[in-house]
Motif scaffolding. Structure first.
Motif, short mmCIF file in Angstrom:
data_model
loop_
_atom_site.label_atom_id
_atom_site.label_comp_id
_atom_site.label_asym_id
_atom_site.label_seq_id
_atom_site.Cartn_x
_atom_site.Cartn_y
_atom_site.Cartn_z
N ALA A 1 0.82 -1.21 0.00
CA ALA A 1 0.00 0.00 0.00
C ALA A 1 0.86 1.26 0.00
O ALA A 1 0.57 2.22 -0.72
N ALA A 2 1.93 1.26 0.80
CA ALA A 2 2.79 2.44 0.89
C ALA A 2 3.51 2.71 -0.43
O ALA A 2 3.54 3.85 -0.92
N TYR A 3 4.10 1.68 -1.00
CA TYR A 3 4.87 1.88 -2.23
C TYR A 3 3.97 2.15 -3.43
O TYR A 3 4.34 2.91 -4.33
N SER A 4 2.78 1.58 -3.43
CA SER A 4 1.82 1.90 -4.49
C SER A 4 1.38 3.36 -4.37
O SER A 4 1.26 4.07 -5.38
N ALA A 5 1.15 3.81 -3.14
CA ALA A 5 0.80 5.21 -2.93
C ALA A 5 1.93 6.12 -3.40
O ALA A 5 1.70 7.15 -4.05
N ARG A 6 3.15 5.74 -3.10
CA ARG A 6 4.31 6.52 -3.52
C ARG A 6 4.39 6.62 -5.04
O ARG A 6 4.76 7.65 -5.60
N ALA A 7 4.01 5.52 -5.71
CA ALA A 7 4.06 5.47 -7.16
C ALA A 7 2.85 6.13 -7.82
O ALA A 7 2.84 6.36 -9.03
N GLY A 8 1.81 6.39 -7.02
CA GLY A 8 0.61 6.99 -7.57
C GLY A 8 -0.30 6.01 -8.27
O GLY A 8 -1.04 6.38 -9.19
N ILE A 9 -0.24 4.73 -7.87
CA ILE A 9 -1.12 3.72 -8.46
C ILE A 9 -1.97 3.08 -7.37
O ILE A 9 -1.68 3.20 -6.17
N GLN A 10 -3.00 2.38 -7.77
CA GLN A 10 -3.94 1.76 -6.83
C GLN A 10 -3.32 0.49 -6.21
O GLN A 10 -2.54 -0.21 -6.86
N SER A 11 -3.71 0.20 -4.98
CA SER A 11 -3.29 -1.02 -4.31
C SER A 11 -4.53 -1.74 -3.78
O SER A 11 -5.41 -1.12 -3.18
N VAL A 12 -4.58 -3.06 -4.02
CA VAL A 12 -5.64 -3.90 -3.49
C VAL A 12 -5.00 -4.97 -2.61
O VAL A 12 -4.03 -5.62 -3.04
N VAL A 13 -5.48 -5.12 -1.38
CA VAL A 13 -4.92 -6.14 -0.50
C VAL A 13 -6.04 -7.02 0.04
O VAL A 13 -7.09 -6.54 0.42
N LEU A 14 -5.78 -8.33 0.03
CA LEU A 14 -6.69 -9.31 0.61
C LEU A 14 -6.06 -9.84 1.88
O LEU A 14 -4.91 -10.30 1.87
N ILE A 15 -6.81 -9.76 2.98
CA ILE A 15 -6.31 -10.23 4.26
C ILE A 15 -7.28 -11.27 4.84
O ILE A 15 -8.48 -11.20 4.57
N PRO A 16 -6.78 -12.23 5.60
CA PRO A 16 -7.69 -13.19 6.25
C PRO A 16 -8.46 -12.50 7.38
O PRO A 16 -7.86 -11.90 8.27
N HIS A 17 -9.77 -12.54 7.32
CA HIS A 17 -10.60 -11.85 8.29
C HIS A 17 -10.29 -12.29 9.73
O HIS A 17 -10.27 -13.48 10.04
N GLY A 18 -9.99 -11.32 10.58
CA GLY A 18 -9.75 -11.59 11.99
C GLY A 18 -8.36 -12.07 12.32
O GLY A 18 -8.07 -12.37 13.47
#
Length: 359
Positions: A101-118
């Protein structure tokens, strides 16, 4: 007002180690000046491992998003941007999502992350959200999330930035270069927590490449440690529902299993499992005796070294050991609060506090 940057300022891992990386002048440097993390000599834990043991901590929690993932992410996102990508995607137990998320923000592009709930520590989830990632909590474990992002990236215009991305390993191997540069050569042993197994794989790559380049003349033995409830490499089989409080290594089917096993075999290395109790004990010792605050998974390397010492592994050895501490303790503040005693209460009076302190 402009500020001149000195000629010796650290430029980030891509620029510093460019000759060892698959980059060119056309590759943008999407960097937060990651790397150059300290190699801290142990003052308490090391001497207890054995009389001749010199232990150093490679403290990766001082990277920009507070974990080792930044080394690989600067490469993965830089190459993604070079190739024209507009979106990255990853599965994560927390640290990868924060870094992506941080490096995508730095690059100016979108980031999608999937995390295991809980199953993601509060500090890591907060980072992904703060950096603006599209964060999706999946009803499943990490392995389910990884399967989903692989399928999506195979069919849609998004770039996978998990450690399956080869550029991730290219960036992460720079930590091995730094160890050699700081020590003047490789250690005798290098200990790491093992979850998705990208880190042990990439360190081994780095040590091998430095030897091949003639910068060093040998390589260390690799020591990998998994949590008992999430120890597929130790058991030699997939763990369908991994369980451990060390959330960063709660992985039952490592993406880099084959490569990690090769690193262990080629280095005459060792892979062991350690209990959650042993991890928490090491976690508390690092903080209270060494002044180093890490997330629980980081302490698996220290718990593992203590287990080997108890088995007599270091008896009679004069050796240098490096242990990678993968992430900062603020990644999982709930755990720190859970295992620490409650703060003492006192009235706002000097005499009362002096009496409590026995002064």
């Amino acid at each position: 007002m402009s500020v001149e940057v000195g000629a010796q300022a650290w430029p980030g891992v891509i620029e510093h180690y460019a000759r060892f990386l698959p980059v060119s002048e056309a590759t943008p440097r999407i960097t937060l000046l990651e790397g150059n993390t300290p190699l801290i000599p142990s003052v308490k834990v090391g001497p207890r491992l054995g009389v001749g043991v010199r232990l150093f901590f490679k403290y990766e929690g001082l990277n920009p998003t507070a974990s080792f993932k930044d080394r690989g992410m600067t490469m993965a996102v830089s190459k993604a941007v070079e190739e024209g990508a507009e979106c990255t995607i990853c599965a994560s137990t927390g640290n990868t999502s924060a870094s992506a998320a941080a490096y995508s923000a730095r690059a100016g592009i979108q980031s999608v992350v999937l995390i295991p709930h809980g199953y993601v520590a509060l500090g890591k989830l907060a980072q992904a959200l703060a950096y603006g990632a599209r964060t999706i909590a999946v009803d499943g474990d990490f392995d389910d999330c990884l399967r989903l992002v692989r399928d999506i990236s195979d069919s849609y215009p998004v770039v996978l930035v998990n450690s399956l991305n080869p550029y991730r390993l290219e960036g992460q191997k720079t930590a091995a270069f730094e160890v050699c540069d700081w020590l003047g050569g490789p250690p005798d042993f290098h200990a790491l927590p093992v979850g998705n197994a990208g880190n042990i794989t990439s360190y081994w790559m780095g040590y091998c490449e430095y030897r091949e380049a003639g910068i060093t003349d040998r390589r260390p033995r690799m020591l990998g440690f998994q949590a008992k409830g999430a120890a597929p490499i130790v058991l030699g089989r997939r763990v369908d529902r991994p369980e451990t409080l060390a959330t960063a290594i709660r992985i039952g089917n490592p993406a880099r299993w084959k490569e990690a096993q090769a690193a262990l075999d080629e280095s005459d290395g060792i892979i062991r499992a350690v209990s959650d109790d042993a991890i928490i004990e090491a976690y508390q010792e690092l903080a209270s005796e060494e002044g180093i605050f890490v997330e629980p998974a980081s302490a698996a390397s220290i718990a593992g070294l203590k287990r080997l010492a108890a088995e007599g592994f270091f008896e009679g050895r004069e050796c240098t050991v490096v242990a990678t501490l993968t992430g900062h303790g603020l990644k999982d503040p709930d755990r720190a609060i859970e295992v620490a005693p409650e703060p003492e209460r006192a009235p706002a009076q000097v005499d009362a506090i002096v009496e409590m302190l026995g002064l």
